[in-house]
Design a protein around this motif. Structure first.
Motif, PDB file in Angstrom:
ATOM      1  N   LEU A 136      19.545 -51.775 -54.304  1.00 21.16           N
ATOM      2  CA  LEU A 136      18.328 -52.542 -54.581  1.00 21.16           C
ATOM      3  C   LEU A 136      17.071 -51.673 -54.581  1.00 21.16           C
ATOM      4  N   PRO A 137      16.848 -50.776 -53.601  1.00 17.34           N
ATOM      5  CA  PRO A 137      15.634 -49.935 -53.657  1.00 17.34           C
ATOM      6  C   PRO A 137      15.568 -49.082 -54.925  1.00 17.34           C
ATOM      7  N   ALA A 138      16.700 -48.474 -55.313  1.00 16.32           N
ATOM      8  CA  ALA A 138      16.709 -47.646 -56.527  1.00 16.32           C
ATOM      9  C   ALA A 138      16.458 -48.496 -57.764  1.00 16.32           C
ATOM     10  N   PHE A 139      17.014 -49.703 -57.789  1.00 19.08           N
ATOM     11  CA  PHE A 139      16.820 -50.596 -58.934  1.00 19.08           C
ATOM     12  C   PHE A 139      15.360 -51.022 -59.051  1.00 19.08           C
ATOM     13  N   ILE A 140      14.739 -51.345 -57.920  1.00 15.73           N
ATOM     14  CA  ILE A 140      13.330 -51.744 -57.948  1.00 15.73           C
ATOM     15  C   ILE A 140      12.449 -50.574 -58.368  1.00 15.73           C
ATOM     16  N   ASP A 141      12.739 -49.374 -57.854  1.00 16.43           N
ATOM     17  CA  ASP A 141      11.969 -48.192 -58.260  1.00 16.43           C
ATOM     18  C   ASP A 141      12.088 -47.944 -59.762  1.00 16.43           C
ATOM     19  N   LYS A 142      13.272 -48.163 -60.315  1.00 18.21           N
ATOM     20  CA  LYS A 142      13.466 -47.965 -61.752  1.00 18.21           C
ATOM     21  C   LYS A 142      12.643 -48.974 -62.550  1.00 18.21           C
ATOM     22  N   LEU A 143      12.619 -50.231 -62.097  1.00 18.45           N
ATOM     23  CA  LEU A 143      11.801 -51.237 -62.775  1.00 18.45           C
ATOM     24  C   LEU A 143      10.319 -50.894 -62.675  1.00 18.45           C
ATOM     25  N   GLY A 144       9.914 -50.339 -61.523  1.00 21.50           N
ATOM     26  CA  GLY A 144       8.519 -49.926 -61.366  1.00 21.50           C
ATOM     27  C   GLY A 144       8.176 -48.755 -62.252  1.00 21.50           C
ATOM     28  N   GLY A 145       9.094 -47.798 -62.368  1.00 25.37           N
ATOM     29  CA  GLY A 145       8.845 -46.644 -63.224  1.00 25.37           C
ATOM     30  C   GLY A 145       8.737 -47.015 -64.690  1.00 25.37           C
ATOM     31  N   GLN A 146       9.422 -48.083 -65.099  1.00 22.17           N
ATOM     32  CA  GLN A 146       9.356 -48.554 -66.477  1.00 22.17           C
ATOM     33  C   GLN A 146       8.253 -49.593 -66.695  1.00 22.17           C
ATOM     34  N   LYS A 147       7.428 -49.810 -65.658  1.00 23.04           N
ATOM     35  CA  LYS A 147       6.293 -50.743 -65.713  1.00 23.04           C
ATOM     36  C   LYS A 147       6.719 -52.198 -65.892  1.00 23.04           C
ATOM     37  N   ILE A 148       8.020 -52.486 -65.656  1.00 17.07           N
ATOM     38  CA  ILE A 148       8.453 -53.887 -65.682  1.00 17.07           C
ATOM     39  C   ILE A 148       7.910 -54.615 -64.455  1.00 17.07           C
ATOM     40  N   LEU A 149       7.847 -53.898 -63.337  1.00 13.06           N
ATOM     41  CA  LEU A 149       7.184 -54.404 -62.131  1.00 13.06           C
ATOM     42  C   LEU A 149       5.951 -53.525 -61.910  1.00 13.06           C
ATOM     43  N   LEU A 158       2.238 -44.428 -53.932  1.00 11.94           N
ATOM     44  CA  LEU A 158       0.815 -44.100 -53.933  1.00 11.94           C
ATOM     45  C   LEU A 158      -0.011 -45.134 -54.698  1.00 11.94           C
ATOM     46  N   ALA A 159       0.477 -45.546 -55.864  1.00 12.15           N
ATOM     47  CA  ALA A 159      -0.272 -46.481 -56.713  1.00 12.15           C
ATOM     48  C   ALA A 159       0.247 -47.906 -56.590  1.00 12.15           C
ATOM     49  N   GLY A 160       1.064 -48.165 -55.611  1.00  7.94           N
ATOM     50  CA  GLY A 160       1.624 -49.493 -55.409  1.00  7.94           C
ATOM     51  C   GLY A 160       2.673 -49.448 -54.325  1.00  7.94           C
ATOM     52  N   ILE A 161       3.388 -50.536 -54.161  1.00  4.89           N
ATOM     53  CA  ILE A 161       4.429 -50.615 -53.141  1.00  4.89           C
ATOM     54  C   ILE A 161       5.679 -49.902 -53.638  1.00  4.89           C
ATOM     55  N   SER A 162       6.351 -49.176 -52.767  1.00  2.49           N
ATOM     56  CA  SER A 162       7.558 -48.456 -53.163  1.00  2.49           C
ATOM     57  C   SER A 162       8.758 -49.401 -53.184  1.00  2.49           C
ATOM     58  N   GLY A 163       9.802 -48.968 -53.896  1.00  3.92           N
ATOM     59  CA  GLY A 163      11.007 -49.772 -53.964  1.00  3.92           C
ATOM     60  C   GLY A 163      11.647 -49.975 -52.611  1.00  3.92           C
ATOM     61  N   GLY A 164      11.609 -48.931 -51.763  1.00  2.00           N
ATOM     62  CA  GLY A 164      12.186 -49.060 -50.431  1.00  2.00           C
ATOM     63  C   GLY A 164      11.463 -50.087 -49.579  1.00  2.00           C
TER      64      GLY A 164
END
Length: 365
Positions: free
Chosen positions: A300-313, A321-327
């Protein structure tokens, strides 16, 4: 079409289906990026350790907050036994297979030392007593620099069998390439970890569903009745605690092989809490639930980080730094999930699946 589906109900059909699924599980991840293979191997290591905890907590109802302590000493036990001595660090230069077995037994021995306490306490009292192990372990890992390397940790010698490297960096002479697949150390370790998980699953299922599991459940539900029919209460509680510690040791050994270095910061109270989250989310007392919970908590943390990196979240930033981390976000999700599971489905996802299957199987009027 109906004949096709009915064929899977036969023994040959089930065997074929299981074989196809097993081959897919083993082979398909090998064509994924290396970071995904490493994450999947982590999930397997966590699942092995979680099986031991679900037997202890779910079957025997013995709360432990020290599972991360035994994982740590499994990891460090392997690292020290296989490591080469230097001016700053001790090492025994044992063969990796022997060192791996030694790491598991070290975790078991520590569990054996603590087992008299586990045999006499239960519930919250055992949880608080086991919490002391985390404090002792953190102090030891930070200050026994000649063993652990202190804050900087220490590197892990790659795992090999008779010189054939199975983890870490693979020498050029031992590299295997099949088409686009580079059968490197991470791919080899993935297969070894799956074999270990299958063994851990079979042993765990036999314990939970066999006579030892029945005795532990009776001790959990009615200690007086268990004592009346001759079940050795304290001995069984001590044995299951040692078994749980050894499962944690196996997970720790694989974690050391995966990370290729061990640092004390990875083995704190947060790890023990995550293990509790795994077995509660998956289904406390269920071996399959422990594997499912470990997979969810790992990915789940890696999946959320991936969605954040793709700007889906957009509110998620992998760096934090610029938002909440996946972890961090996943820990919040785990907390909410734990509350909801404990209120509405104490048996976790496995219990939910069983309920849905029962509803599907029951005839509708």
């Amino acid at each position: 079409m109906s004949k096709f589906f009915s064929w899977f109900g036969t023994k040959v059909g089930r065997t074929t289906l299981i074989t196809v699924v097993a081959v897919a599980v083993v082979a398909l991840p090998l064509w994924q990026p290396r970071d995904i293979v490493v994450t999947m191997t982590f999930s397997v290591a966590f699942a092995i350790a979680a099986i031991g905890l679900t037997i202890l907590v779910g079957t025997a109802c013995q709360l432990s907050l020290a599972h991360g302590f035994f994982v740590a000493f499994g990891a460090y036990g392997y690292t020290v036994l296989v490591g080469k001595p230097t001016a700053e660090l001790i090492g025994f230069s044992l063969p990796p297979v022997v060192a791996a077995i030694g790491g598991v037994f070290l975790a078991g021995i520590l569990g054996l030392i603590f087992s008299p306490v586990a045999a006499r306490l239960q519930g919250l009292y055992l949880g608080l007593a086991s919490l002391a192990l985390i404090c002792i372990g953190e102090y030891f890992l930070q200050n026994a620099v000649f063993i652990t390397g202190g804050q900087n940790g220490r590197p892990v010698v790659p795992f090999d069998i008779f010189g054939f490297v199975l983890s870490g960096s693979v020498p050029a002479a031992q590299r295997i390439t099949i088409g686009t697949l580079n059968f490197d150390g991470s791919a080899r370790l993935w297969i070894i970890s799956l074999i270990a998980l299958v063994i851990a699953y079979i042993v765990g299922e036999r314990i939970v569903k066999g006579r030892p599991g029945q005795a532990l459940q009776l001790i959990r539900d009615n200690p007086s009745a268990a004592a009346a029919i001759g079940v050795p209460l304290q001995s069984m509680k001590a044995q299951v605690f040692v078994l749980s510690s050894m499962y944690a040791g196996v997970g720790g050994v694989f974690m050391a092989m995966i990370t290729q270095s061990v640092v004390p910061q990875n083995f704190n109270i947060n790890m023990s809490i995550l293990f509790l989250a795994m077995i509660i989310i998956g289904g406390s007392g269920s071996v399959a639930g422990a594997i499912l919970g470990a997979t969810i908590v790992t990915f789940l943390p890696a999946f959320i980080d991936k969605l954040g990196g793709q700007k889906i979240l957009p509110f998620v930033d992998p760096s934090g730094l610029a938002g909440i981390s996946g972890g961090t976000l996943s820990n919040i999700i785990f907390g909410i999930a734990l509350i909801l599971m404990l209120i509405f489905e104490p048996n976790g996802f496995v219990g939910l699946f069983r309920r849905l299957r029962a509803r599907t199987a029951s005839p509708t009027k």
